[in-house]
Write an enzyme that holds these catalytic residues in place. Structure first.
Site, PDB file in Angstrom:
ATOM      1  N   GLU A 103      27.890   7.545  29.187  1.00  0.00           N
ATOM      2  CA  GLU A 103      28.307   7.133  28.062  1.00  0.00           C
ATOM      3  C   GLU A 103      28.174   8.289  26.978  1.00  0.00           C
ATOM      4  O   GLU A 103      27.278   8.368  26.425  1.00  0.00           O
ATOM      5  CB  GLU A 103      27.930   5.862  27.406  1.00  0.00           C
ATOM      6  CG  GLU A 103      28.415   5.225  26.269  1.00  0.00           C
ATOM      7  CD  GLU A 103      27.961   4.008  25.775  1.00  0.00           C
ATOM      8  OE1 GLU A 103      27.466   3.098  26.615  1.00  0.00           O
ATOM      9  OE2 GLU A 103      27.872   3.769  24.502  1.00  0.00           O
TER      10      GLU A 103
ATOM     11  N   ARG B  21      29.867   9.391  17.954  1.00  0.00           N
ATOM     12  CA  ARG B  21      29.038   9.416  16.610  1.00  0.00           C
ATOM     13  C   ARG B  21      29.216  10.877  16.184  1.00  0.00           C
ATOM     14  O   ARG B  21      28.170  11.005  14.948  1.00  0.00           O
ATOM     15  CB  ARG B  21      27.634   8.918  17.028  1.00  0.00           C
ATOM     16  CG  ARG B  21      27.661   7.506  17.340  1.00  0.00           C
ATOM     17  CD  ARG B  21      26.300   6.951  17.355  1.00  0.00           C
ATOM     18  NE  ARG B  21      26.271   5.803  18.295  1.00  0.00           N
ATOM     19  CZ  ARG B  21      25.246   4.986  18.755  1.00  0.00           C
ATOM     20  NH1 ARG B  21      23.927   5.647  18.399  1.00  0.00           N
ATOM     21  NH2 ARG B  21      25.296   3.999  19.473  1.00  0.00           N
TER      22      ARG B  21
ATOM     23  N   LYS C 233      28.671  -5.485  27.141  1.00  0.00           N
ATOM     24  CA  LYS C 233      27.489  -4.534  26.659  1.00  0.00           C
ATOM     25  C   LYS C 233      26.690  -5.841  25.830  1.00  0.00           C
ATOM     26  O   LYS C 233      27.017  -6.631  25.107  1.00  0.00           O
ATOM     27  CB  LYS C 233      27.609  -3.658  25.829  1.00  0.00           C
ATOM     28  CG  LYS C 233      26.414  -3.129  24.783  1.00  0.00           C
ATOM     29  CD  LYS C 233      26.843  -1.645  24.702  1.00  0.00           C
ATOM     30  CE  LYS C 233      26.293  -0.711  25.827  1.00  0.00           C
ATOM     31  NZ  LYS C 233      26.131   0.588  25.575  1.00  0.00           N
TER      32      LYS C 233
HETATM   33  O1  LIG Z   1      23.464   4.183  21.610  1.00  0.00           O
HETATM   34  C1  LIG Z   1      22.395   3.879  21.869  1.00  0.00           C
HETATM   35  C2  LIG Z   1      21.992   2.866  21.525  1.00  0.00           C
HETATM   36  O2  LIG Z   1      21.645   2.831  20.375  1.00  0.00           O
HETATM   37  C3  LIG Z   1      20.639   2.630  22.237  1.00  0.00           C
HETATM   38  O3  LIG Z   1      19.789   3.514  22.086  1.00  0.00           O
HETATM   39  P1  LIG Z   1      18.337   3.255  22.639  1.00  0.00           P
HETATM   40  O4  LIG Z   1      18.306   3.231  24.049  1.00  0.00           O
HETATM   41  O5  LIG Z   1      17.504   4.677  22.121  1.00  0.00           O
HETATM   42  O6  LIG Z   1      17.833   2.114  22.113  1.00  0.00           O
HETATM   43  C1  LIG Z   2      25.536   1.069  21.445  1.00  0.00           C
HETATM   44  C2  LIG Z   2      26.564   1.473  22.287  1.00  0.00           C
HETATM   45  O1  LIG Z   2      26.495   1.629  23.358  1.00  0.00           O
HETATM   46  C3  LIG Z   2      27.495   1.869  21.486  1.00  0.00           C
HETATM   47  O2  LIG Z   2      27.509   2.311  20.318  1.00  0.00           O
HETATM   48  O3  LIG Z   2      28.848   1.860  22.002  1.00  0.00           O
END
Ligand SMILES: O=C[C@H](O)COP(=O)(O)O
Ligand SMILES: CC(=O)C(=O)O
Length: 208
Positions: free
Chosen positions: A39, A43, A127
Protein backbone atom coordinates in the site's frame (compact mmCIF):
# COMPACT_ATOMS: atom_id res chain seq x y z
CA UNK A 1 -10.70 -10.19 -6.19
CA UNK A 2 -9.99 -8.09 -3.10
CA UNK A 3 -10.18 -11.15 -0.84
CA UNK A 4 -7.58 -12.92 -2.99
CA UNK A 5 -5.24 -9.91 -2.72
CA UNK A 6 -5.64 -9.93 1.06
CA UNK A 7 -4.76 -13.62 1.22
CA UNK A 8 -1.50 -13.29 -0.73
CA UNK A 9 0.59 -12.71 2.40
CA UNK A 10 0.06 -12.16 6.14
CA UNK A 11 1.20 -8.53 5.97
CA UNK A 12 0.58 -5.56 3.69
CA UNK A 13 3.41 -3.04 4.09
CA UNK A 14 2.06 0.50 4.29
CA UNK A 15 4.55 2.87 2.70
CA UNK A 16 4.87 6.64 2.51
CA UNK A 17 7.22 7.42 -0.37
CA UNK A 18 9.42 10.52 -0.47
CA UNK A 19 11.31 9.57 -3.62
CA UNK A 20 9.44 7.75 -6.38
CA UNK A 21 12.76 6.57 -7.87
CA UNK A 22 13.17 4.23 -4.89
CA UNK A 23 9.80 2.61 -5.41
CA UNK A 24 10.86 -0.12 -7.83
CA UNK A 25 13.77 -1.28 -5.66
CA UNK A 26 11.46 -1.17 -2.68
CA UNK A 27 8.70 -3.18 -4.34
CA UNK A 28 11.26 -5.64 -5.66
CA UNK A 29 12.67 -6.21 -2.16
CA UNK A 30 9.17 -6.75 -0.76
CA UNK A 31 8.15 -9.07 -3.59
CA UNK A 32 11.34 -11.14 -3.28
CA UNK A 33 10.72 -11.52 0.45
CA UNK A 34 7.17 -12.76 -0.15
CA UNK A 35 5.08 -9.61 0.33
CA UNK A 36 3.48 -8.91 -3.07
CA UNK A 37 0.72 -6.57 -1.86
CA UNK A 38 1.98 -3.06 -1.06
CA UNK A 39 0.00 0.00 0.00
CA UNK A 40 1.44 3.34 -1.10
CA UNK A 41 -0.21 6.16 0.83
CA UNK A 42 -1.24 9.34 -0.96
CA UNK A 43 0.50 11.39 1.71
CA UNK A 44 3.32 12.70 -0.46
CA UNK A 45 3.33 14.29 -3.92
CA UNK A 46 5.44 11.36 -5.17
CA UNK A 47 2.83 8.70 -4.38
CA UNK A 48 1.10 8.57 -7.76
CA UNK A 49 4.42 8.34 -9.59
CA UNK A 50 5.49 5.54 -7.25
CA UNK A 51 2.26 3.61 -7.86
CA UNK A 52 2.69 4.07 -11.59
CA UNK A 53 6.33 2.95 -11.54
CA UNK A 54 5.60 -0.21 -9.54
CA UNK A 55 2.54 -1.11 -11.61
CA UNK A 56 4.54 -0.81 -14.85
CA UNK A 57 7.79 -2.46 -13.74
CA UNK A 58 6.50 -5.25 -11.50
CA UNK A 59 3.28 -6.83 -12.78
CA UNK A 60 3.46 -9.47 -10.02
CA UNK A 61 3.20 -6.80 -7.34
CA UNK A 62 -0.29 -5.81 -6.18
CA UNK A 63 0.03 -2.11 -5.55
CA UNK A 64 -2.72 -0.40 -3.56
CA UNK A 65 -3.33 3.31 -3.14
CA UNK A 66 -3.81 4.24 0.52
CA UNK A 67 -5.01 7.38 2.27
CA UNK A 68 -7.60 8.02 -0.43
CA UNK A 69 -9.61 10.83 1.13
CA UNK A 70 -11.35 12.55 -1.79
CA UNK A 71 -13.55 11.50 -4.68
CA UNK A 72 -11.16 13.05 -7.20
CA UNK A 73 -8.37 10.71 -6.08
CA UNK A 74 -10.31 7.61 -7.18
CA UNK A 75 -9.72 8.17 -10.90
CA UNK A 76 -6.18 9.44 -10.26
CA UNK A 77 -5.08 6.23 -8.57
CA UNK A 78 -6.83 4.05 -11.14
CA UNK A 79 -5.06 5.95 -13.93
CA UNK A 80 -1.75 5.47 -12.08
CA UNK A 81 -2.27 1.69 -12.11
CA UNK A 82 -3.39 0.96 -8.55
CA UNK A 83 -4.98 -2.49 -8.21
CA UNK A 84 -7.07 -1.55 -5.17
CA UNK A 85 -7.95 1.44 -3.00
CA UNK A 86 -7.61 1.82 0.77
CA UNK A 87 -9.05 4.57 2.98
CA UNK A 88 -8.22 5.30 6.62
CA UNK A 89 -11.86 6.15 7.38
CA UNK A 90 -14.88 6.43 5.12
CA UNK A 91 -17.48 9.20 5.29
CA UNK A 92 -20.73 8.04 3.71
CA UNK A 93 -20.47 10.32 0.69
CA UNK A 94 -16.99 9.03 -0.13
CA UNK A 95 -18.16 5.45 0.47
CA UNK A 96 -20.95 5.91 -2.08
CA UNK A 97 -18.44 7.04 -4.71
CA UNK A 98 -16.04 4.26 -3.77
CA UNK A 99 -18.81 1.68 -4.17
CA UNK A 100 -18.87 2.60 -7.87
CA UNK A 101 -15.09 2.51 -8.39
CA UNK A 102 -13.72 0.40 -11.24
CA UNK A 103 -11.23 -1.35 -8.94
CA UNK A 104 -11.74 -3.05 -5.56
CA UNK A 105 -11.84 -0.92 -2.43
CA UNK A 106 -10.96 -1.69 1.18
CA UNK A 107 -12.61 1.16 3.09
CA UNK A 108 -11.48 2.05 6.58
CA UNK A 109 -13.64 1.87 9.69
CA UNK A 110 -13.10 1.99 13.45
CA UNK A 111 -16.56 1.23 14.88
CA UNK A 112 -19.33 -1.35 14.51
CA UNK A 113 -21.71 1.27 13.08
CA UNK A 114 -19.17 2.34 10.46
CA UNK A 115 -18.60 -1.31 9.53
CA UNK A 116 -22.37 -1.84 9.19
CA UNK A 117 -22.74 1.24 6.99
CA UNK A 118 -19.97 -0.01 4.72
CA UNK A 119 -21.48 -3.50 4.62
CA UNK A 120 -24.81 -1.98 3.54
CA UNK A 121 -23.00 -0.44 0.56
CA UNK A 122 -21.63 -3.82 -0.46
CA UNK A 123 -18.14 -3.77 1.06
CA UNK A 124 -17.09 -7.07 2.62
CA UNK A 125 -13.40 -6.53 3.39
CA UNK A 126 -12.66 -3.49 5.54
CA UNK A 127 -9.60 -1.83 6.97
CA UNK A 128 -9.80 -1.59 10.78
CA UNK A 129 -7.92 1.61 11.58
CA UNK A 130 -6.35 2.72 13.87
CA UNK A 131 -6.45 -0.87 15.11
CA UNK A 132 -4.44 -0.95 18.33
CA UNK A 133 -6.06 2.11 19.92
CA UNK A 134 -9.57 1.26 18.66
CA UNK A 135 -9.80 -2.03 20.50
CA UNK A 136 -7.18 -4.21 18.82
CA UNK A 137 -7.62 -7.94 18.42
CA UNK A 138 -10.25 -8.00 21.20
CA UNK A 139 -12.52 -5.72 19.09
CA UNK A 140 -12.11 -7.94 16.05
CA UNK A 141 -12.92 -11.05 18.07
CA UNK A 142 -16.02 -9.36 19.51
CA UNK A 143 -17.47 -8.49 16.09
CA UNK A 144 -17.15 -12.01 14.68
CA UNK A 145 -20.58 -12.86 16.13
CA UNK A 146 -22.64 -9.85 15.01
CA UNK A 147 -20.75 -9.23 11.73
CA UNK A 148 -19.96 -12.75 10.46
CA UNK A 149 -19.73 -11.83 6.78
CA UNK A 150 -17.05 -9.16 7.20
CA UNK A 151 -13.29 -9.53 7.15
CA UNK A 152 -10.81 -6.92 8.32
CA UNK A 153 -7.24 -5.85 7.65
CA UNK A 154 -6.26 -4.22 10.95
CA UNK A 155 -3.66 -1.46 10.63
CA UNK A 156 -2.24 1.06 13.06
CA UNK A 157 0.04 0.23 15.96
CA UNK A 158 0.78 -3.32 14.79
CA UNK A 159 4.29 -4.81 14.64
CA UNK A 160 5.97 -8.19 14.29
CA UNK A 161 5.30 -9.01 17.95
CA UNK A 162 1.59 -8.09 18.00
CA UNK A 163 0.67 -9.31 14.48
CA UNK A 164 0.11 -12.98 15.53
CA UNK A 165 -2.71 -12.02 17.93
CA UNK A 166 -4.57 -10.52 14.95
CA UNK A 167 -3.65 -13.23 12.45
CA UNK A 168 -5.03 -15.90 14.77
CA UNK A 169 -8.57 -14.57 14.12
CA UNK A 170 -10.75 -16.04 11.37
CA UNK A 171 -12.00 -12.58 10.29
CA UNK A 172 -8.44 -11.29 9.71
CA UNK A 173 -6.75 -12.45 6.47
CA UNK A 174 -3.80 -10.09 6.90
CA UNK A 175 -2.58 -7.04 8.82
CA UNK A 176 -1.11 -3.76 7.60
CA UNK A 177 1.81 -1.81 9.00
CA UNK A 178 4.70 0.50 8.44
CA UNK A 179 7.26 -1.41 10.50
CA UNK A 180 8.58 -3.27 7.43
CA UNK A 181 9.59 -0.10 5.62
CA UNK A 182 11.19 2.36 8.07
CA UNK A 183 11.44 5.81 6.51
CA UNK A 184 15.17 6.02 7.34
CA UNK A 185 15.88 2.75 5.49
CA UNK A 186 13.91 4.06 2.52
CA UNK A 187 15.80 7.34 2.62
CA UNK A 188 19.21 5.68 2.73
CA UNK A 189 18.26 3.05 0.16
CA UNK A 190 18.83 0.18 2.59
CA UNK A 191 16.71 -2.33 0.72
CA UNK A 192 18.62 -5.23 2.28
CA UNK A 193 17.31 -4.16 5.71
CA UNK A 194 13.81 -3.78 4.30
CA UNK A 195 14.12 -7.23 2.72
CA UNK A 196 15.04 -8.73 6.10
CA UNK A 197 12.07 -7.09 7.83
CA UNK A 198 9.81 -8.21 4.98
CA UNK A 199 11.07 -11.81 5.18
CA UNK A 200 10.31 -11.89 8.92
CA UNK A 201 6.83 -10.52 8.22
CA UNK A 202 6.11 -12.96 5.40
CA UNK A 203 7.12 -15.78 7.75
CA UNK A 204 4.16 -14.93 10.01
CA UNK A 205 1.45 -17.49 9.53
CA UNK A 206 -2.29 -17.33 9.46
CA UNK A 207 -3.69 -19.75 12.00
CA UNK A 208 -5.50 -22.59 10.19
O1 LIG B 1 -0.50 4.53 7.39
C1 LIG B 1 -0.18 3.76 8.16
C2 LIG B 1 -0.84 3.66 9.38
O2 LIG B 1 -0.86 4.93 9.93
C3 LIG B 1 -0.25 2.63 10.26
O3 LIG B 1 0.99 3.01 10.70
P1 LIG B 1 1.74 2.12 11.80
O4 LIG B 1 1.85 0.73 11.28
O5 LIG B 1 3.09 2.80 11.90
O6 LIG B 1 0.97 2.24 13.05
C1 LIG C 1 -4.20 4.10 7.34
C2 LIG C 1 -4.24 3.75 5.95
O1 LIG C 1 -4.01 2.63 5.58
C3 LIG C 1 -4.54 4.78 5.00
O2 LIG C 1 -4.18 5.92 5.25
O3 LIG C 1 -5.19 4.48 3.99
Amino acid sequence: MLQSYLCLAPVIPVVTIDDARASIDLAHALLEAGLPAIEITLRTPQALDAINAIAKALPDAVVAAGTVLHRSQISEVIDAGAKFIVTPGTPVQLAEHLSEAAIPVMPGCATVSEAMTLASLGFEALKFFPAAVSGGAAWLKSVQGPLPTLTFCPTGGIDLASAPSYLSLSNVPCVGGTWITPREALKSGDFAAIGRLAAEASGLRKAA
